[in-house]
Structures are given as C-alpha cells and as structure tokens.
Design an enzyme around this catalytic site. Sequence first.
Site, mmCIF file in Angstrom:
data_model
loop_
_atom_site.group_PDB
_atom_site.id
_atom_site.type_symbol
_atom_site.label_atom_id
_atom_site.label_comp_id
_atom_site.label_asym_id
_atom_site.label_seq_id
_atom_site.Cartn_x
_atom_site.Cartn_y
_atom_site.Cartn_z
ATOM 1 N N ASP A 98 2.948 -3.852 -15.048
ATOM 2 C CA ASP A 98 3.786 -3.309 -14.333
ATOM 3 C C ASP A 98 3.740 -2.003 -14.236
ATOM 4 O O ASP A 98 3.602 -1.068 -15.361
ATOM 5 C CB ASP A 98 5.349 -3.421 -15.150
ATOM 6 C CG ASP A 98 6.292 -2.942 -14.490
ATOM 7 O OD1 ASP A 98 6.358 -2.404 -13.503
ATOM 8 O OD2 ASP A 98 7.529 -3.380 -14.894
ATOM 9 N N LYS A 127 8.665 8.364 -1.947
ATOM 10 C CA LYS A 127 7.449 8.438 -1.183
ATOM 11 C C LYS A 127 7.289 9.825 -0.952
ATOM 12 O O LYS A 127 5.909 10.511 -0.618
ATOM 13 C CB LYS A 127 7.249 7.508 0.179
ATOM 14 C CG LYS A 127 7.297 6.017 -0.125
ATOM 15 C CD LYS A 127 5.975 5.722 -0.833
ATOM 16 C CE LYS A 127 5.839 4.006 -0.813
ATOM 17 N NZ LYS A 127 4.766 3.691 -1.511
ATOM 18 N N TYR A 181 13.683 4.705 -1.440
ATOM 19 C CA TYR A 181 12.239 4.698 -0.881
ATOM 20 C C TYR A 181 11.531 5.859 -0.369
ATOM 21 O O TYR A 181 10.384 6.485 -0.709
ATOM 22 C CB TYR A 181 12.039 3.374 -0.005
ATOM 23 C CG TYR A 181 10.664 3.241 0.543
ATOM 24 C CD1 TYR A 181 9.814 2.493 -0.362
ATOM 25 C CD2 TYR A 181 10.142 3.604 1.729
ATOM 26 C CE1 TYR A 181 8.664 1.869 0.262
ATOM 27 C CE2 TYR A 181 9.100 3.118 2.293
ATOM 28 C CZ TYR A 181 8.165 2.383 1.408
ATOM 29 O OH TYR A 181 6.907 2.121 1.816
HETATM 30 N N1 LIG Z 1 4.251 -2.705 4.733
HETATM 31 C C1 LIG Z 1 4.512 -1.651 5.299
HETATM 32 O O1 LIG Z 1 5.028 -1.523 6.434
HETATM 33 C C2 LIG Z 1 4.441 -0.302 4.529
HETATM 34 C C3 LIG Z 1 4.591 0.837 5.089
HETATM 35 C C4 LIG Z 1 4.439 2.213 4.431
HETATM 36 C C5 LIG Z 1 3.880 2.072 3.372
HETATM 37 N N2 LIG Z 1 3.838 0.893 2.899
HETATM 38 C C6 LIG Z 1 3.323 0.913 1.226
HETATM 39 O O2 LIG Z 1 2.123 0.335 1.348
HETATM 40 C C7 LIG Z 1 2.205 -0.291 -0.292
HETATM 41 C C8 LIG Z 1 1.585 -1.671 -0.002
HETATM 42 O O3 LIG Z 1 2.639 -2.297 0.584
HETATM 43 P P1 LIG Z 1 2.629 -3.964 1.197
HETATM 44 O O4 LIG Z 1 3.454 -4.143 2.422
HETATM 45 O O5 LIG Z 1 1.097 -4.258 0.862
HETATM 46 O O6 LIG Z 1 3.648 -4.405 -0.109
HETATM 47 P P2 LIG Z 1 3.583 -5.973 -0.600
HETATM 48 O O7 LIG Z 1 3.202 -6.928 0.463
HETATM 49 O O8 LIG Z 1 4.881 -6.196 -0.918
HETATM 50 O O9 LIG Z 1 2.729 -5.979 -1.926
HETATM 51 C C9 LIG Z 1 3.095 -4.879 -2.947
HETATM 52 C C10 LIG Z 1 2.183 -4.999 -3.747
HETATM 53 O O10 LIG Z 1 2.563 -4.148 -5.132
HETATM 54 C C11 LIG Z 1 2.852 -4.742 -6.302
HETATM 55 N N3 LIG Z 1 3.977 -4.643 -7.011
HETATM 56 C C12 LIG Z 1 5.049 -4.426 -6.700
HETATM 57 N N4 LIG Z 1 5.846 -3.854 -7.753
HETATM 58 C C13 LIG Z 1 5.074 -3.676 -8.644
HETATM 59 C C14 LIG Z 1 5.132 -3.499 -10.030
HETATM 60 N N5 LIG Z 1 6.208 -3.092 -10.773
HETATM 61 N N6 LIG Z 1 3.939 -3.377 -10.796
HETATM 62 C C15 LIG Z 1 2.673 -3.559 -10.330
HETATM 63 N N7 LIG Z 1 2.684 -4.070 -9.039
HETATM 64 C C16 LIG Z 1 3.728 -4.143 -8.318
HETATM 65 C C17 LIG Z 1 2.819 -6.407 -5.796
HETATM 66 O O11 LIG Z 1 2.330 -7.313 -6.801
HETATM 67 P P3 LIG Z 1 3.018 -8.712 -7.301
HETATM 68 O O12 LIG Z 1 3.600 -9.154 -6.014
HETATM 69 O O13 LIG Z 1 1.809 -9.353 -7.796
HETATM 70 O O14 LIG Z 1 4.162 -8.321 -8.326
HETATM 71 C C18 LIG Z 1 2.098 -6.375 -4.694
HETATM 72 O O15 LIG Z 1 0.527 -6.543 -5.060
HETATM 73 C C19 LIG Z 1 3.205 0.183 -0.743
HETATM 74 O O16 LIG Z 1 3.136 1.462 -1.456
HETATM 75 C C20 LIG Z 1 4.151 0.317 0.090
HETATM 76 O O17 LIG Z 1 5.185 1.111 0.080
HETATM 77 C C21 LIG Z 1 4.045 -0.176 3.307
#
Ligand SMILES: NC(=O)c1ccc[n+]([C@@H]2O[C@H](COP(=O)([O-])OP(=O)(O)OC[C@H]3O[C@@H](n4cnc5c(N)ncnc54)[C@H](OP(=O)(O)O)[C@@H]3O)[C@@H](O)[C@H]2O)c1
Length: 247
Positions: free
Chosen positions: A63, A159, A155
Amino acid sequence: MDLKGKVAIVTGGSLGIGTSISLDLAQNGADVALTYRKHEKEAKAIVDKIKAMGHRAQEYKVDVSDFEAAQKLVKDVIDKFGRLDILVNNAGMNWDGVIWKMTEEQWDAVINVDLKGTFNFIRAAAPVFREQKSGKIINITSINAMRGRFGQSNYAAAKAGTIGLTKTVAKELGRSKVNVNAVAPGLIETDMIKNMPDDFKQSSLSETVFNSLGKPEDVAYLVSFLCSEKARHITGEVIKVDGGQYI
Ligand SMILES: NC(=O)c1ccc[n+]([C@@H]2O[C@H](COP(=O)([O-])OP(=O)(O)OC[C@H]3O[C@@H](n4cnc5c(N)ncnc54)[C@H](OP(=O)(O)O)[C@@H]3O)[C@@H](O)[C@H]2O)c1
C-alpha cells in the site's frame, strides 16, 4: 532507448498506465519491480511477460500510503536486484465528489495515496540515489493538477502537490545527478475512468484536438524516454500527454 542493466520500481504496475510503463521499461532493457495492492493475478501476469522478454521482474504487494512499507520495498528490491536506478510513482486513485459533499475520508484517501504515496517512495529511494550519484524519478500527475476539474478537488490538490514535490526534489537532488520529472496525462483509457460518468468522458474527448482519448502506452513511451540518458538534461519538468486536451 537503452535501459539495459537498469533496475526500476513502478508503483501500481498491476493495471492501466503502470502496466504499460512496466512493459515498456522492460522492452527497453530494464529489470522491473512492480507493486500492486489488490490485483495480484494481473501483477503476476505482467511479471511473467517481462520474464519472457528475458528480464528480471518481481511483483510486491504494497500500500503506497504506508511509509514503512515503502522503505521496506526499496530495501527488498535492492537486496534482490542488487541496485536501483529508476523510480516511477504511478499508483493512484480518485474518489470524486463536489467540495460541499466531500467527506474527510474521501479527502484523506486520495491525498494519502496520490501525494503521500509519492513522497513515501521518493523518501525511501532518495538516499540511495544520492549515494550512487545517479537516478531517475518520474511522478505521474494529471492535467487536472494545473487547471482543476469539477468534482476533483481532492485529486487535483494531490496531483498539484505532486508537481511542487517534483520541482523541489529536482532542485534538492540535482547536485547528485538525479533527474526528477512529472508526466501529466489527460484522460487515458484505463480502469480508473471506467466508472466515470459518460458526460465526463465525452467532455474530455471533445477537449482533445484529435477527438480521441489517450492509451496507456502513450504515457509509457514518454516515461521510458525520461528514464534514458537521452533525457539527461531534463529535470523539474511537467510534461503533458493529453492530445491537446489542456492547451
Ligand atoms: N487514466 C487517466 O485518465 C489518468 C489521467 C491522468 C492521470 N492518471 C494517473 O495515472 C496513474 C495510473 O492511473 P490508471 O488510470 O492506470 O489507474 P488504474 O487503472 O486505476 O490503476 C491504478 C494502479 O494504482 C494501484 N494503486 C491504487 N491505490 C494503491 C495503493 N494505495 N497502494 C498501491 N497501489 C495502489 C492499483 O493497484 P491495485 O489495483 O492492484 O490495487 C493499480 O495498479 C494514477 O496516478 C492516475 O492518477 C490517470
């Protein structure tokens, strides 16, 4: 990009953007330690793919909001892989709500994972990078850190904090030849956006100049570049990957 012999930690490597980052770093030659919290099966599958490419890989259940767990993870990775060269703080979550309805629990959860989690891992890796006088840190932020977004005060604050953290740590670790940068995606097609309302997705889509959403690998390619020596003179930067969503 030549990342042969480099060892990377990618937080949140079990899904979405973190999976693509882990695979692309390995594609460029790196060994990868990736973390997950809930999706063990998915994390193991990525590790198997990286091993099939001929590189070392290991999944770790962590975590990221747990300070001690981050310290232990960095130590365990160095014990297993012998070194650490790259840290990608990608793990993140959102829990949206308008400010007049946002609970303390919602606020704390997102700040603890998205901002404190990034601090925890930088704090654990910084002494290692200082000592060896090299290292790459990439923090995944969001365009919503720079412009705000309705319903995302927790959020956007987390960020935006990550951007301040990135710039400060870039200054502090510069003399140790450590590059510290942030990548700010626009809306990317991953699990994170699955449960977002359709009008949220539609408005994001229409904001892009290409009328298309990004894919996880669009972010991963930039991360691999920033981890390479080709980016040796770039630090303290925030680079958007958003198809022009926020110009
Ligand atoms: N998707 C977008 O549109 C977008 C846009 C801007 C920025 N981002 C950023 O990009 C990053 C990845 O996003 P994503 O879209 O790939 O999200 P995602 O598909 O929801 O994946 C999130 C990842 O973070 C892990 N995670 C969440 N909470 C955690 C915790 N407390 N400890 C350890 N691991 C944790 C999850 O692990 P588990 O599922 O195994 O728990 C998963 O591997 C994030 O920082 C997000 O804010 C995303």
